[in-house]
Structure formats: C-alpha cells, structure tokens
Design a protein around this motif. Structure first.
Motif, PDB file in Angstrom:
ATOM      1  N   LYS A 193      14.919   5.066  -6.750  1.00 21.13           N
ATOM      2  CA  LYS A 193      14.828   6.393  -7.346  1.00 21.13           C
ATOM      3  C   LYS A 193      16.184   7.082  -7.382  1.00 21.13           C
ATOM      4  O   LYS A 193      16.341   8.122  -7.978  1.00 21.13           O
ATOM      5  CB  LYS A 193      13.830   7.272  -6.571  1.00 21.13           C
ATOM      6  CG  LYS A 193      12.412   6.788  -6.688  1.00 21.13           C
ATOM      7  CD  LYS A 193      11.940   6.841  -8.117  1.00 21.13           C
ATOM      8  CE  LYS A 193      10.511   6.379  -8.225  1.00 21.13           C
ATOM      9  NZ  LYS A 193      10.051   6.295  -9.577  1.00 21.13           N
ATOM     10  N   LYS A 194      17.199   6.474  -6.720  1.00 22.59           N
ATOM     11  CA  LYS A 194      18.519   7.078  -6.708  1.00 22.59           C
ATOM     12  C   LYS A 194      19.572   5.977  -6.679  1.00 22.59           C
ATOM     13  O   LYS A 194      19.458   5.010  -5.938  1.00 22.59           O
ATOM     14  CB  LYS A 194      18.689   7.980  -5.490  1.00 22.59           C
ATOM     15  CG  LYS A 194      20.066   8.578  -5.383  1.00 22.59           C
ATOM     16  CD  LYS A 194      20.235   9.667  -4.338  1.00 22.59           C
ATOM     17  CE  LYS A 194      19.692   9.326  -2.985  1.00 22.59           C
ATOM     18  NZ  LYS A 194      20.089  10.307  -1.952  1.00 22.59           N
TER      19      LYS A 194
ATOM     20  N   ASN B 121      19.576  10.236 -10.374  1.00 20.98           N
ATOM     21  CA  ASN B 121      18.226  10.304  -9.824  1.00 20.98           C
ATOM     22  C   ASN B 121      17.225  10.102 -10.953  1.00 20.98           C
ATOM     23  O   ASN B 121      17.337  10.723 -12.007  1.00 20.98           O
ATOM     24  CB  ASN B 121      17.968  11.657  -9.162  1.00 20.98           C
ATOM     25  CG  ASN B 121      18.802  11.843  -7.930  1.00 20.98           C
ATOM     26  OD1 ASN B 121      18.706  11.063  -7.002  1.00 20.98           O
ATOM     27  ND2 ASN B 121      19.647  12.859  -7.933  1.00 20.98           N
ATOM     28  N   TYR B 122      16.246   9.250 -10.711  1.00 20.61           N
ATOM     29  CA  TYR B 122      15.207   8.988 -11.712  1.00 20.61           C
ATOM     30  C   TYR B 122      13.960   9.782 -11.347  1.00 20.61           C
ATOM     31  O   TYR B 122      13.418   9.650 -10.260  1.00 20.61           O
ATOM     32  CB  TYR B 122      14.890   7.496 -11.767  1.00 20.61           C
ATOM     33  CG  TYR B 122      13.786   7.173 -12.744  1.00 20.61           C
ATOM     34  CD1 TYR B 122      14.037   7.179 -14.102  1.00 20.61           C
ATOM     35  CD2 TYR B 122      12.506   6.881 -12.304  1.00 20.61           C
ATOM     36  CE1 TYR B 122      13.037   6.887 -15.005  1.00 20.61           C
ATOM     37  CE2 TYR B 122      11.496   6.594 -13.206  1.00 20.61           C
ATOM     38  CZ  TYR B 122      11.779   6.597 -14.552  1.00 20.61           C
ATOM     39  OH  TYR B 122      10.781   6.326 -15.447  1.00 20.61           O
ATOM     40  N   THR B 123      13.522  10.613 -12.260  1.00 23.09           N
ATOM     41  CA  THR B 123      12.282  11.360 -12.069  1.00 23.09           C
ATOM     42  C   THR B 123      11.484  11.295 -13.370  1.00 23.09           C
ATOM     43  O   THR B 123      12.042  11.100 -14.445  1.00 23.09           O
ATOM     44  CB  THR B 123      12.536  12.848 -11.723  1.00 23.09           C
ATOM     45  OG1 THR B 123      13.305  13.440 -12.770  1.00 23.09           O
ATOM     46  CG2 THR B 123      13.278  12.991 -10.418  1.00 23.09           C
ATOM     47  N   GLU B 124      10.192  11.451 -13.247  1.00 22.14           N
ATOM     48  CA  GLU B 124       9.319  11.497 -14.422  1.00 22.14           C
ATOM     49  C   GLU B 124       8.587  12.817 -14.433  1.00 22.14           C
ATOM     50  O   GLU B 124       8.142  13.303 -13.397  1.00 22.14           O
ATOM     51  CB  GLU B 124       8.308  10.355 -14.395  1.00 22.14           C
ATOM     52  CG  GLU B 124       8.916   9.014 -14.670  1.00 22.14           C
ATOM     53  CD  GLU B 124       7.870   7.926 -14.803  1.00 22.14           C
ATOM     54  OE1 GLU B 124       6.655   8.244 -14.889  1.00 22.14           O
ATOM     55  OE2 GLU B 124       8.264   6.757 -14.812  1.00 22.14           O
ATOM     56  N   ASN B 125       8.481  13.391 -15.613  1.00 20.19           N
ATOM     57  CA  ASN B 125       7.733  14.620 -15.805  1.00 20.19           C
ATOM     58  C   ASN B 125       6.556  14.282 -16.709  1.00 20.19           C
ATOM     59  O   ASN B 125       6.743  13.949 -17.869  1.00 20.19           O
ATOM     60  CB  ASN B 125       8.623  15.687 -16.446  1.00 20.19           C
ATOM     61  CG  ASN B 125       7.893  17.000 -16.638  1.00 20.19           C
ATOM     62  OD1 ASN B 125       6.756  17.148 -16.225  1.00 20.19           O
ATOM     63  ND2 ASN B 125       8.561  17.948 -17.268  1.00 20.19           N
ATOM     64  N   THR B 126       5.357  14.321 -16.181  1.00 17.93           N
ATOM     65  CA  THR B 126       4.179  13.943 -16.972  1.00 17.93           C
ATOM     66  C   THR B 126       3.589  15.119 -17.733  1.00 17.93           C
ATOM     67  O   THR B 126       2.551  14.985 -18.371  1.00 17.93           O
ATOM     68  CB  THR B 126       3.096  13.335 -16.063  1.00 17.93           C
ATOM     69  OG1 THR B 126       2.743  14.293 -15.064  1.00 17.93           O
ATOM     70  CG2 THR B 126       3.605  12.065 -15.400  1.00 17.93           C
TER      71      THR B 126
ATOM     72  N   GLY C 201       6.576  20.810 -15.589  1.00 19.57           N
ATOM     73  CA  GLY C 201       5.283  20.266 -15.202  1.00 19.57           C
ATOM     74  C   GLY C 201       4.085  21.008 -15.765  1.00 19.57           C
ATOM     75  O   GLY C 201       2.943  20.731 -15.386  1.00 19.57           O
TER      76      GLY C 201
ATOM     77  N   GLU D 124       0.420  19.335 -17.058  1.00 20.56           N
ATOM     78  CA  GLU D 124       0.441  17.998 -16.472  1.00 20.56           C
ATOM     79  C   GLU D 124      -0.913  17.329 -16.676  1.00 20.56           C
ATOM     80  O   GLU D 124      -1.961  17.917 -16.435  1.00 20.56           O
ATOM     81  CB  GLU D 124       0.766  18.074 -14.978  1.00 20.56           C
ATOM     82  CG  GLU D 124       0.978  16.731 -14.354  1.00 20.56           C
ATOM     83  CD  GLU D 124       1.501  16.836 -12.934  1.00 20.56           C
ATOM     84  OE1 GLU D 124       1.551  15.790 -12.283  1.00 20.56           O
ATOM     85  OE2 GLU D 124       1.836  17.935 -12.495  1.00 20.56           O
TER      86      GLU D 124
END
Length: 96
Positions: free
Chosen positions: A35-36, A47-52, A57, A60
């Motif tokens: 993730k980093k 940094n890897y993040t996902e926003n669903t 958010g 969501e």
C-alpha cells in the motif's frame, strides 16, 4: 477546417481517457499488495488508496449510479463541445 478542430478535440478526449485508464491500471498492478512505496526516504512516497464512492467517500457503494451519472455528463459535455467548437475558435480570446 472546422471538422479538423472537431477531430482534434475528439482525439484529445480519447487520448486523455486512455491515459487516465492506463495510469490506473499500472497503479493497481504495480502496487500489488503493497500500500506504500518509498521512493526517497522521508521525502517522497507513493500511497495506494481506493475510493469506492464519489468525493470524500460520498455515495459509497453506489458505483453503478455514479458511473451512469459520469457517463451521462461526459456525453453531454462532448455534445456541447461539438456544437460550440466553431464558436470557441472564432472567439477573440482564441485568436492569435
């Protein structure tokens, strides 16, 4: 000449869409389970993040609704661009 500008505008939209999806693909596959990734210690890290959802958010879990709204907006904006492209290139602020 006007058709040429419309062709360029459409091509630009397609190229931007391809670039967007390509970077997302590489980000998902390059990070894998990490993730980093630290590039420069204490200076630069990815940094890897996902926003669903949508921004921050919101909505969501409503991915299909958001997707349909975005598709409708993109189609609307492309039509507006296509219709008004001649005006944009005749405007004084676009004259060189």
């Amino acid at each position: 000449m006007r058709k040429k500008y419309k062709l360029y505008a459409g091509l630009l939209v397609v190229l931007l869409l391809i670039a967007d999806q390509t970077t997302k693909f590489f980000a998902m596959h390059f990070f894998g389970t990490e993730k980093k990734i630290v590039l420069l210690e204490s200076i630069l890290e990815l940094n890897y993040t996902e926003n669903t959802g949508a921004a921050f958010g919101v909505f969501e879990g409503y991915n299909m609704l958001i997707t349909l709204i975005v598709i409708a907006l993109v189609i609307f904006l492309l039509i507006k661009l296509w219709v008004n492209l001649d005006y944009l290139f005749r405007s004084s602020y676009m004259s060189v």
